[in-house]
Design an enzyme around this catalytic site. Structure first.
Site, mmCIF file in Angstrom:
data_model
loop_
_atom_site.group_PDB
_atom_site.id
_atom_site.type_symbol
_atom_site.label_atom_id
_atom_site.label_comp_id
_atom_site.label_asym_id
_atom_site.label_seq_id
_atom_site.Cartn_x
_atom_site.Cartn_y
_atom_site.Cartn_z
ATOM 1 N N LYS A 171 33.183 24.531 68.680
ATOM 2 C CA LYS A 171 33.173 23.605 67.445
ATOM 3 C C LYS A 171 32.579 22.315 67.783
ATOM 4 O O LYS A 171 33.098 21.614 68.287
ATOM 5 C CB LYS A 171 34.402 23.475 66.575
ATOM 6 C CG LYS A 171 34.067 22.925 65.285
ATOM 7 C CD LYS A 171 35.000 22.226 64.499
ATOM 8 C CE LYS A 171 34.978 20.738 64.742
ATOM 9 N NZ LYS A 171 33.858 19.951 64.554
ATOM 10 N N SER A 224 38.799 11.650 69.621
ATOM 11 C CA SER A 224 39.367 10.105 69.328
ATOM 12 C C SER A 224 41.088 10.568 69.859
ATOM 13 O O SER A 224 41.446 11.752 69.719
ATOM 14 C CB SER A 224 39.494 9.872 68.066
ATOM 15 O OG SER A 224 39.964 10.817 67.243
ATOM 16 N N GLU A 226 43.604 9.245 68.435
ATOM 17 C CA GLU A 226 44.162 9.721 66.843
ATOM 18 C C GLU A 226 44.342 11.220 66.803
ATOM 19 O O GLU A 226 45.455 12.060 66.674
ATOM 20 C CB GLU A 226 43.618 9.063 65.889
ATOM 21 C CG GLU A 226 44.168 8.918 64.650
ATOM 22 C CD GLU A 226 43.218 8.737 63.485
ATOM 23 O OE1 GLU A 226 42.077 8.004 63.740
ATOM 24 O OE2 GLU A 226 43.589 8.769 62.439
ATOM 25 N N GLU A 245 40.919 15.112 76.356
ATOM 26 C CA GLU A 245 40.029 14.066 76.731
ATOM 27 C C GLU A 245 39.699 13.001 75.821
ATOM 28 O O GLU A 245 38.966 13.312 75.055
ATOM 29 C CB GLU A 245 38.785 14.612 77.434
ATOM 30 C CG GLU A 245 38.276 13.895 78.781
ATOM 31 C CD GLU A 245 37.034 12.898 78.229
ATOM 32 O OE1 GLU A 245 37.652 11.496 77.698
ATOM 33 O OE2 GLU A 245 35.934 13.269 78.191
ATOM 34 N N CYS A 279 33.095 7.182 76.288
ATOM 35 C CA CYS A 279 34.555 7.094 76.559
ATOM 36 C C CYS A 279 34.726 6.586 77.674
ATOM 37 O O CYS A 279 36.005 5.672 77.847
ATOM 38 C CB CYS A 279 35.283 8.481 76.701
ATOM 39 S SG CYS A 279 34.565 9.839 77.626
HETATM 40 P P1 NAI Z 1 37.141 12.642 66.052
HETATM 41 O O1 NAI Z 1 38.160 12.571 67.195
HETATM 42 O O2 NAI Z 1 37.468 12.836 64.611
HETATM 43 O O3 NAI Z 1 36.049 13.998 66.296
HETATM 44 C C1 NAI Z 1 35.793 14.579 67.451
HETATM 45 C C2 NAI Z 1 35.937 16.033 67.262
HETATM 46 O O4 NAI Z 1 37.363 16.541 66.517
HETATM 47 C C3 NAI Z 1 34.868 16.593 66.088
HETATM 48 O O5 NAI Z 1 34.122 18.003 66.298
HETATM 49 C C4 NAI Z 1 35.679 16.805 64.822
HETATM 50 O O6 NAI Z 1 35.093 17.281 63.888
HETATM 51 C C5 NAI Z 1 36.851 17.305 65.258
HETATM 52 N N1 NAI Z 1 38.094 16.776 64.500
HETATM 53 C C6 NAI Z 1 38.288 15.648 63.674
HETATM 54 N N2 NAI Z 1 39.631 15.940 63.262
HETATM 55 C C7 NAI Z 1 40.231 17.062 63.857
HETATM 56 C C8 NAI Z 1 41.494 17.658 63.445
HETATM 57 N N3 NAI Z 1 42.248 17.198 62.754
HETATM 58 N N4 NAI Z 1 41.879 18.764 64.358
HETATM 59 C C9 NAI Z 1 41.003 19.395 65.356
HETATM 60 N N5 NAI Z 1 39.546 18.750 65.240
HETATM 61 C C10 NAI Z 1 39.262 17.617 64.554
HETATM 62 O O7 NAI Z 1 36.181 11.348 66.416
HETATM 63 P P2 NAI Z 1 35.281 10.467 65.469
HETATM 64 O O8 NAI Z 1 36.081 10.416 63.959
HETATM 65 O O9 NAI Z 1 34.025 11.124 65.392
HETATM 66 O O10 NAI Z 1 35.081 9.064 66.131
HETATM 67 C C11 NAI Z 1 36.238 8.000 65.964
HETATM 68 C C12 NAI Z 1 36.508 7.298 66.858
HETATM 69 O O11 NAI Z 1 36.905 8.164 68.182
HETATM 70 C C13 NAI Z 1 35.345 6.732 67.692
HETATM 71 O O12 NAI Z 1 34.856 5.543 67.211
HETATM 72 C C14 NAI Z 1 35.698 6.340 69.104
HETATM 73 O O13 NAI Z 1 36.329 5.398 69.229
HETATM 74 C C15 NAI Z 1 36.580 7.715 69.409
HETATM 75 N N6 NAI Z 1 35.791 8.904 69.979
HETATM 76 C C16 NAI Z 1 35.883 9.114 71.340
HETATM 77 C C17 NAI Z 1 35.367 10.059 71.924
HETATM 78 C C18 NAI Z 1 35.560 10.174 73.472
HETATM 79 O O14 NAI Z 1 34.521 10.836 74.176
HETATM 80 N N7 NAI Z 1 36.584 9.873 74.011
HETATM 81 C C19 NAI Z 1 34.486 10.968 71.357
HETATM 82 C C20 NAI Z 1 34.286 10.539 69.966
HETATM 83 C C21 NAI Z 1 35.030 9.714 69.372
#
Ligand code: NAI
Ligand code: MG
Length: 466
Positions: A171, A224, A226, A245, A279
């Protein structure tokens, strides 16, 4: 040169199928806010269909000789290289990152991951720690990836999974799905059998349904902290395997004996690469007190020369912030830092009317308790703190809930070895920053997650012992 369709359906069992939800949503160019295409929203029924397709495809794919799977992975790598320009342009359009980065880093590295893991497919017995065990795939893998490096994160996840004989339901992130959808053409041309890779678009709900599906043997997630924690809680007790990760707050240490001009380049690469939406970004600069003023001046001078603007322009250094949500988040940290008493400096920049933009930002007079020093901002914002001794530097660096990356600048090799042993971070760079290689494992401590991607270590989460 890049063909973008108006609408993309779901890729299940080797075919493009309409979503059971009948819903589609737009994906934008963050530098213009124009819609690029509409993609399908996958619901639980689509997830179920994809997991079943992956299960059906598993025995034949897992049973193939390693050398035969290797041919397929090598072909993916080669075709990606051939079509690199097209992928780079599409990545930049959908994500907002400078074309120089997608052209020189994202796409070549994605191809390199497939090359690297293709080489492991017929040597998996050597990857296991206990000799005498026959390697076997884990099964059907659910892989969820973020928006900051869309194709590269897909490659990090797909290459080791496929090398080990697993099948996948992937996904992509809802705001940057297009290169993963284009990858389907590459997979087909390379001879990946139907059902071995299924690609389902959608947002958090779709991801959550994938995590919850009983037929999934392993979840790999990047995103994230969270959401990572929520996934961990959901999976507890189900027997599913999990690698996470998550975020980071990388400490970047600069000592007075460092080559300062080079350190400035490293700091810029550390925090302004991909607009800081990385990240493992070096987002916390820790400077030896004696050189604070000198380094700050050098940095300001350098940042004033960075070009911010049209991501497709090959001279652009900083492109657009990826989304409105991300822009709002970054702005809230710029306010919080000033409210808490830190001093903000921004490079001069007149933002275009459309799109999401943020110039390079420096915060000085930062204390460890401030939000901007503790939380992942995920934007072009660097906090600066000072230290007097190496012990103090280590204490400051390790005073974080995260533990993904760190960097050290010093002229002394002995200092590098002593410090990198004490830094609680999955990767420590010395006199450089944000360098990636498929042979090198990557992953975090503490709230940055667990499990490693890349290298031999990256195979282990995808192998079962039989
Ligand atoms: P997110 O963690 O919500 O999204 C990452 C992926 O997880 C996306 O594909 C999303 O559709 C999916 N996702 C969201 N909620 C889910 C759930 N309950 N169960 C399974 N999959 C789910 O991150 P978002 O909202 O795009 O970004 C928020 C913050 O997270 C950013 O500001 C940043 O600080 C952090 N982040 C860190 C990343 C990293 O590489 N460590 C990458 C993206 C965001
Ligand atoms: Mg989210």
């Amino acid at each position: 040169m890049v063909q973008i369709k108006d609408r993309y359906r779901l890729y299940i069992g080797g075919e493009w199928v309409a979503p059971s939800t009948r819903q589609y949503f737009p994906t934008y160019d963050p530098s213009t806010e124009e819609t690029l295409a509409e993609v399908a929203k996958a619901g639980p029924r689509d997830i179920d269909k994809a997991v079943r397709a992956a299960r059906r495809a598993l025995p034949a794919w897992a049973g193939m000789k390693g050398a035969a799977r290797a041919r397929v992975l090598f072909a993916i790598a080669r075709i990606l290289q051939e079509r690199a320009r097209e992928f780079a342009i599409l990545e930049t359009l959908d994500n907002g990152k400078p074309i120089r980065e997608s052209r020189d880093i994202d796409i070549p590295l994605a191809a390199a991951h497939f090359f690297y893991y293709a080489g492991w497919t017929d040597k998996l017995e050597y990857a296991l720690r206990e000799p005498g065990h026959k390697p076997a795939p884990v099964g059907v893998c659910g892989q969820i990836i973020p928006w900051n490096f869309p194709l590269l994160m897909a490659a990090w996840k797909l290459a080791p999974a496929l090398a080990c004989g697993n099948t996948v339901v992937l996904k992509p992130a809802e705001t940057s799905p297009l290169t993963c959808l284009l990858l389907v053409e590459v997979l087909e041309e390379a001879g990946v059998p139907p059902g071995v890779v299924n690609i389902l678009t959608g947002a958090g709900e779709t991801g959550a349904a994938l995590v919850a599906h009983e037929g999934v043997d392993k979840i790999a997630f990047t995103g994230s902290t969270e959401v990572g924690k929520a996934i961990q809680a959901k999976i507890a007790g189900t027997g599913k395997r999990l690698t996470l990760e998550l975020g980071g707050k990388g400490a970047h240490l600069v000592f007075e004996d460092a080559a300062l001009d080079q350190a400035v380049e490293g700091i810029v690469r550390g925090i302004f690469f991909n607009q800081g939406q990385v990240c493992c970004a070096g987002s916390r600069l820790l400077v030896e007190e004696s050189i604070e003023n000198t380094l700050l001046e050098l940095l300001k001078r350098r940042l004033s020369t960075l070009r911010i603007g049209a991501p497709l322009d090959k001279n652009t250094d900083l492109g657009a912030i990826h989304s409105k949500e991300q822009m709002t988040r970054v702005r809230s940290y710029l306010e919080s830092g000033q409210d808490e008493g830190a001093v903000l400096w921004q490079a001069f920049f007149e933002a275009p009317k459309k799109g999401f933009w943020c110039p390079p930002c420096l915060f000085s007079k930062v204390t460890p308790s401030m939000k901007i020093a503790r939380e992942e901002i995920f934007g072009p914002v660097l906090t600066i703190q000072t230290f007097r001794t190496p012990q103090e530097a280590i204490a400051l660096a390790n005073n974080s809930n995260y533990g993904l990356s760190a960097g050290v600048w010093t002229d002394k090799g002995s200092k590098i070895f002593a410090l990198s042993k004490q830094l609680r971070a999955g990767v420590v760079w010395a006199n450089t920053f944000n360098q990636f290689d498929p042979a090198s494992p990557f992953g975090g401590y503490k709230e940055s997650g667990f499990g490693r991607e890349g290298g031999l270590h990256g195979l282990l989460p995808y192998l079962a012992r039989r």
